[in-house]
Design an enzyme around this catalytic site. Structure first.
Site, short mmCIF file in Angstrom:
data_model
loop_
_atom_site.label_atom_id
_atom_site.label_comp_id
_atom_site.label_asym_id
_atom_site.label_seq_id
_atom_site.Cartn_x
_atom_site.Cartn_y
_atom_site.Cartn_z
N ASP A 70 -3.43 1.00 -6.56
CA ASP A 70 -4.28 1.56 -7.63
C ASP A 70 -4.80 0.42 -8.50
OD1 ASP A 70 -3.71 4.23 -6.78
OD2 ASP A 70 -1.95 4.06 -7.72
N ALA A 102 -3.45 6.18 0.49
CA ALA A 102 -4.39 5.52 -0.39
C ALA A 102 -5.43 6.28 -1.15
CB ALA A 102 -5.09 4.30 0.22
N HIS A 160 -8.82 5.25 -2.92
CA HIS A 160 -10.02 4.24 -3.61
C HIS A 160 -11.02 4.98 -4.25
CE1 HIS A 160 -8.81 1.32 -0.01
NE2 HIS A 160 -7.65 1.67 -0.71
N GLN A 163 -2.65 -0.07 -0.57
CA GLN A 163 -1.53 -0.23 -1.16
C GLN A 163 -1.41 -1.52 -1.81
OE1 GLN A 163 -1.13 1.44 2.25
NE2 GLN A 163 -1.66 3.31 0.99
P1 IMP Z 1 4.05 6.82 0.92
O1 IMP Z 1 3.53 5.52 1.43
O2 IMP Z 1 3.05 8.03 0.75
O3 IMP Z 1 5.27 7.40 1.95
O4 IMP Z 1 4.62 6.51 -0.51
C1 IMP Z 1 5.67 5.40 -0.59
C2 IMP Z 1 5.51 4.75 -1.94
O5 IMP Z 1 4.14 4.33 -2.28
C3 IMP Z 1 5.48 5.99 -3.26
O6 IMP Z 1 5.93 5.44 -4.46
C4 IMP Z 1 3.68 6.29 -3.57
O7 IMP Z 1 3.75 6.60 -4.58
C5 IMP Z 1 3.58 4.65 -3.24
N1 IMP Z 1 2.08 4.42 -2.67
C6 IMP Z 1 1.54 4.68 -1.30
N2 IMP Z 1 0.26 4.56 -1.28
C7 IMP Z 1 0.03 4.14 -2.40
C8 IMP Z 1 -1.31 3.83 -3.08
O8 IMP Z 1 -2.31 3.59 -2.25
N3 IMP Z 1 -1.53 3.48 -4.49
C9 IMP Z 1 -0.21 3.48 -5.22
N4 IMP Z 1 0.91 3.90 -4.75
C10 IMP Z 1 0.95 4.16 -3.50
#
Ligand code: IMP
Length: 432
Positions: A13, A39, A41, A236
């Site tokens: 973010d 993600a 965006h 990410q």
């Molecule tokens: P997951 O990838 O959805 O399983 O999430 C795993 C961790 O990564 C969590 O703490 C999410 O909040 C964080 N996360 C995954 N994708 C993003 C993103 O695009 N922005 C911010 N945090 C992310």
């Protein structure tokens, strides 16, 4: 300088879309390389806000070919919805300006349920977005998951692949539901998902996606040969990287520069520029270590000023001061060449700004990030804030304190700042 990459250096973010938007001005291709619909965006252009999860942010530039690369995992429903939403907003999404790699893995309905199931079982919860991203990567690693290409194979073959991929889920669900019945967990029961349901899911969205699925390698080869500008768009961020980040509080892909290059299908020696994107402070969604976190009035103010609520989940983001130790750590691992710093306007609302320049760790002062980052306390240097960036379009016009903030970061990290964000709109960008 044909291939450039834009990646996040904190916890996601950071506003990578801004740098992508500017770099895409000279590009023929923008390729998204990792992650999935976890993600979020947000691109603000011409006063309009576009929130995307899967489509590369360059989709709003019809002259650029936007690609979803082989390292991405794609939820067919979300992809179909985003294509539809963009078209409704009069944004061109046609085969000419958008393709998806036939190797891109598919996120199925059961992957989202699996995310919920694993979080239920885990004592130490990750705080996943629940979009089924990690669980798609898991089945990719288990070598049962399906790719875009599979949507077009013989129906009987497709069905047997889906069946194979569903086996583990349904075995787990049977046991998990038993434990829920026994009162071990209070979670809602998990549905058994049938082959027919997931076959239907494929058929339902295949129609809206089929024209875009292609072999991306000949297209990339041609562009590389012609020395066209290609932008690799990261998703990410570094500290969510499964190898180098805050494991196990990470995502399931490799958003560092090498993982991002691999996810795009472009070799590291071809990447001539790696732009690392940060905020002028730090935010994090989900659990995990956060050395400079401000669970206080300062954190609340920054959250409100910076509108720090997740694009994907709407969760309020955790907020802290800028941690330069953490950023410098990424410099060599990701081979950074420059920085983009967003939210300079937001942090300038504070009169005094702390910046973390070292850690107290096991009785010593250190300037690197140890594996147990959660045991570090921040050492701050206080810088002067209190600036207003309204209407400012050049670095020279910025108040002295704001310039000094930028110089301080450049000196500490040892690379130049290329872009500075002073507001949500793309136009509120200072090119240094
Ligand atoms: P997951 O990838 O959805 O399983 O999430 C795993 C961790 O990564 C969590 O703490 C999410 O909040 C964080 N996360 C995954 N994708 C993003 C993103 O695009 N922005 C911010 N945090 C992310």
């Amino acid at each position: 300088m044909a291939v450039k990459m834009i990646i996040g250096l904190q916890y996601g973010d950071e506003g990578k879309g801004r740098a992508v938007h500017y770099e895409a001005k000279n590009a023929s291709i923008v390729i998204r390389a990792t992650g999935g619909s976890n993600a979020g965006h947000t691109v603000v252009a011409n006063g309009k806000k576009y929130a995307m999860h899967l489509l590369p942010s360059a989709i709003i530039r019809p002259e650029v070919l936007s690609i979803i690369g082989p390292g991405v995992v794609a939820d067919l429903e979300i992809l179909a919805q985003e294509i539809q939403q963009m078209r409704e907003a009069n944004i061109k999404v046609e085969r000419q300006n958008f393709i998806v790699s036939e190797r891109t893995h598919i996120t199925f309905p059961h992957h989202k349920q699996l995310d919920r199931l694993y979080e239920m079982l885990k004592a130490n919860k990750v705080g996943t977005t629940g979009r089924g991203v990690g669980t798609t990567y898991e089945e990719k690693a288990r070598r049962t998951n399906l790719r875009m290409h599979d949507l077009f194979i013989e129906p009987s073959e497709l069905k047997s692949k889906i069946q194979e991929n569903l086996k583990v889920y349904n075995v787990l669900v049977a046991e998990a539901n038993k434990q829920i019945e026994q009162g071990i967990y209070t979670e809602e029961k998990f549905p058994i998902i049938t082959l027919e349901e997931e076959y239907e899911y494929c058929m339902k969205y295949k129609e809206s996606i089929k024209e875009f699925v292609a072999d991306i390698y000949p297209i990339l080869d041609k562009a590389i040969q012609k020395d066209e500008v290609i932008i690799i768009e990261g998703a990410q961020s570094f500290w969510l990287d499964n190898d180098h980040g805050d494991y196990p509080m990470t995502t399931s892909s490799n958003p560092n520069a090498s993982g991002t290059a691999s996810g795009a299908g472009i070799g590291p020696t071809l990447v001539k520029e790696v732009i690392g994107v940060i905020k002028a402070y730090t935010s994090r969604v989900g659990n995990g270590p956060f050395v400079t976190e401000q669970e206080n009035e300062i954190g609340d103010c920054i959250r409100n000023w910076g509108h720090e609520y997740g694009t994907t989940t709407g969760r309020p983001r955790r907020i802290g001061f800028l941690d330069l130790v953490m950023i410098k750590h990424t410099k060599n691992i990701s081979g950074l060449t420059s920085l983009c710093i967003n939210h300079l306007d937001t942090i300038g609302k504070l009169d005094k700004i702390n910046v973390c320049i070292g850690y107290k760790y096991k009785g010593k002062e250190i300037k690197h990030v140890p594996i147990d980052k959660q045991n570090c306390q921040p050492i701050y240097q206080q810088l002067k804030g209190g600036w207003n960036t309204e209407g400012i379009t050049s670095f020279e016009e910025l108040p002295k304190e704001a310039q000094e903030y930028i110089y301080f970061i450049e000196k500490y990290i040892g690379i130049p700042v290329k872009y500075i964000g002073v507001g949500a709109d793309e136009k509120q960008t200072i090119i240094k």
